[in-house]
Design a protein around this motif. Structure first.
Motif, short mmCIF file in Angstrom:
data_model
loop_
_atom_site.label_atom_id
_atom_site.label_comp_id
_atom_site.label_asym_id
_atom_site.label_seq_id
_atom_site.Cartn_x
_atom_site.Cartn_y
_atom_site.Cartn_z
N UNK A 191 130.92 45.60 -47.88
CA UNK A 191 132.06 44.70 -47.79
C UNK A 191 131.68 43.39 -47.11
N UNK A 192 130.87 43.47 -46.06
CA UNK A 192 130.42 42.26 -45.35
C UNK A 192 129.58 41.39 -46.28
N UNK A 206 133.01 30.40 -45.05
CA UNK A 206 134.02 30.92 -44.12
C UNK A 206 133.36 31.70 -42.99
N UNK A 207 134.10 31.86 -41.92
CA UNK A 207 133.71 32.79 -40.87
C UNK A 207 134.19 34.18 -41.28
N UNK A 208 133.28 35.13 -41.27
CA UNK A 208 133.63 36.52 -41.58
C UNK A 208 133.90 37.23 -40.25
N UNK A 234 124.40 41.75 -39.33
CA UNK A 234 125.26 40.56 -39.31
C UNK A 234 124.41 39.34 -39.56
N UNK A 235 125.04 38.28 -40.08
CA UNK A 235 124.31 37.02 -40.32
C UNK A 235 125.16 35.85 -39.84
N UNK A 236 124.80 34.66 -40.21
CA UNK A 236 125.42 33.45 -39.68
C UNK A 236 126.93 33.41 -39.89
N UNK A 237 127.60 32.78 -38.93
CA UNK A 237 129.05 32.57 -39.00
C UNK A 237 129.82 33.87 -39.16
N UNK A 279 120.94 41.38 -35.94
CA UNK A 279 121.31 40.01 -36.32
C UNK A 279 120.18 39.48 -37.19
N UNK A 280 120.48 39.17 -38.45
CA UNK A 280 119.45 38.83 -39.42
C UNK A 280 118.65 37.61 -38.99
N UNK A 281 117.38 37.61 -39.34
CA UNK A 281 116.48 36.50 -39.02
C UNK A 281 117.02 35.18 -39.56
#
Length: 377
Positions: free
Chosen positions: A53-54, A64-66, A83-86, A110-112
């Protein structure tokens, strides 16, 4: 050095009456008032479905910010929650735990290359490594990541491993605030390759290293650290260690790195086997409470270095300097009326004047200086 001293004195003065250094913002938005936010909420859902879903939401709403809210219990198996940016992750009375057969190397990743990621806990929430070789939160090559109000426990590697994008990039640092880290075997909070990393208001127990800083200009303030082999270990330049409570560790603070310029101020460092170990030059240790009587560290200061300063600390005597190579200056103050020498290499002469004019006082001081040329009056 003048710049770092100015910053910390101003910072300390501003926050000296606050219970926590960190306070929650009252802003009605996450990043900016014009932002677009896409919300996802899950309760006791399989993690792979949450991840799908993410990722799908990011593809549909790239700008958008998720915002993801989790409540309930979640089991991590083959892969961490990524998780990634924003993105913002809100743990609302949630538990994320590695399964007994898990192969994931972390609970959350947190993804590179990511930027602007926020993880915050509301209520009772836990990231549990389940005593598997793992990390609680892994941040790799990312910036502007804020982690707040989580309990992270039972990770046999590192509770929070924060590796930034650059050791010299201004305004791209991350922060860890108000977190509780329990029984994370190797390191509670690790910071490297980040500039101006912020670590405040955390409680850390039972790790080899409570906080390990390999980031330039980091600030570690108002943390409570106990039962660690080393409460705080610094191997970087211009770090500030301020108003921490460091008790019942093997070593309170280890300062490595030649020409470290680490500033240690206003900490309570008591009941440790060793208070501070100097493996450095140019550390500045001012106005800390090393304890007296039953609260003293077994060894107040150890290690060998040069050009460090140990000024105005409670519980530190001239005999504690040893081979640290530090300059000792400890004037008697209202709340520290000691009888030890004032400055290493100088004698001490106490002059008591009970009456007389200004001229008489000046004469008495001049005579004392003349008669005791190698003494601090």
């Amino acid at each position: 050095m003048k710049k770092i001293l100015l910053v910390i004195f101003l910072f300390s003065a501003t926050l000296s009456f606050a219970q926590n250094f960190f306070t929650t913002q009252n802003a009605t938005y996450i990043q900016r008032s014009s932002e677009s936010v896409y919300d996802l909420s899950f309760n006791n859902t399989a993690v792979y479905l949450i991840q799908n879903a993410i990722d799908g939401s990011r593809a549909l709403y790239p700008n958008s910010i998720i915002r993801v809210t989790l409540a309930g219990a979640f089991s991590i198996t083959n892969s961490p929650l990524i998780l990634s940016s924003n993105m913002e992750l809100i743990l609302n009375s949630a538990e994320l735990k590695l399964a007994s057969n898990a192969t994931a190397n972390a609970v959350i990743n947190i993804a590179s290359g990511s930027s602007l990621v926020n993880i915050v806990g509301i209520g009772t929430n836990t990231l549990d490594g389940n005593n598997i070789a793992s990390k609680g939160i892994e941040v790799v090559n990312a910036g502007k990541v804020h982690i707040d109000n989580l309990t992270i426990k039972n990770c046999t590697n590192i509770g929070i491993d924060y590796v930034g994008k650059s050791a010299t990039t201004y305004a791209d640092a991350g922060s860890v605030t108000r977190c509780t880290l329990l029984n994370n075997t190797n390191i509670g909070i690790n910071s490297s390759n980040s500039f101006q990393f912020l670590c405040t208001d955390n409680t850390i127990t039972s790790s080899v290293k409570g906080i390990n800083s390999v980031s330039i200009n980091s600030f570690m303030g108002n943390n409570t650290i106990s039962n660690c082999t080393a409460a705080i270990s610094v191997n970087a330049f211009y770090n500030v260690i301020n108003k921490n409570t460091i008790t019942n560790n093997t070593t309170g603070i280890i300062i490595n790195n030649t020409n470290s310029e680490v500033f240690v101020n206003n900490n309570t460092i008591q009941n440790n086997s060793t208070g501070i170990n100097f493996a450095c030059t140019n550390a500045r240790v001012y106005q800390n409470d090393f304890g007296t009587g039953a609260t003293k560290n077994i060894n107040q200061l150890t290690g060998a270095g040069t050009s460090s300063q140990v000024f105005c600390n409670t519980g530190i005597a001239s005999t504690d300097i040893g081979n640290t190579g530090a300059v000792y200056f400890n004037p008697p103050l209202i709340n520290n009326q000691h009888t030890d020498i004032v400055k290493k290499g100088k004698l001490r002469y106490d002059l008591t004047i009970t009456t007389g004019s200004i001229t008489d006082i000046r004469t008495a001081i001049d005579n004392a200086h003349a008669a005791n040329a190698n003494a601090v009056i």
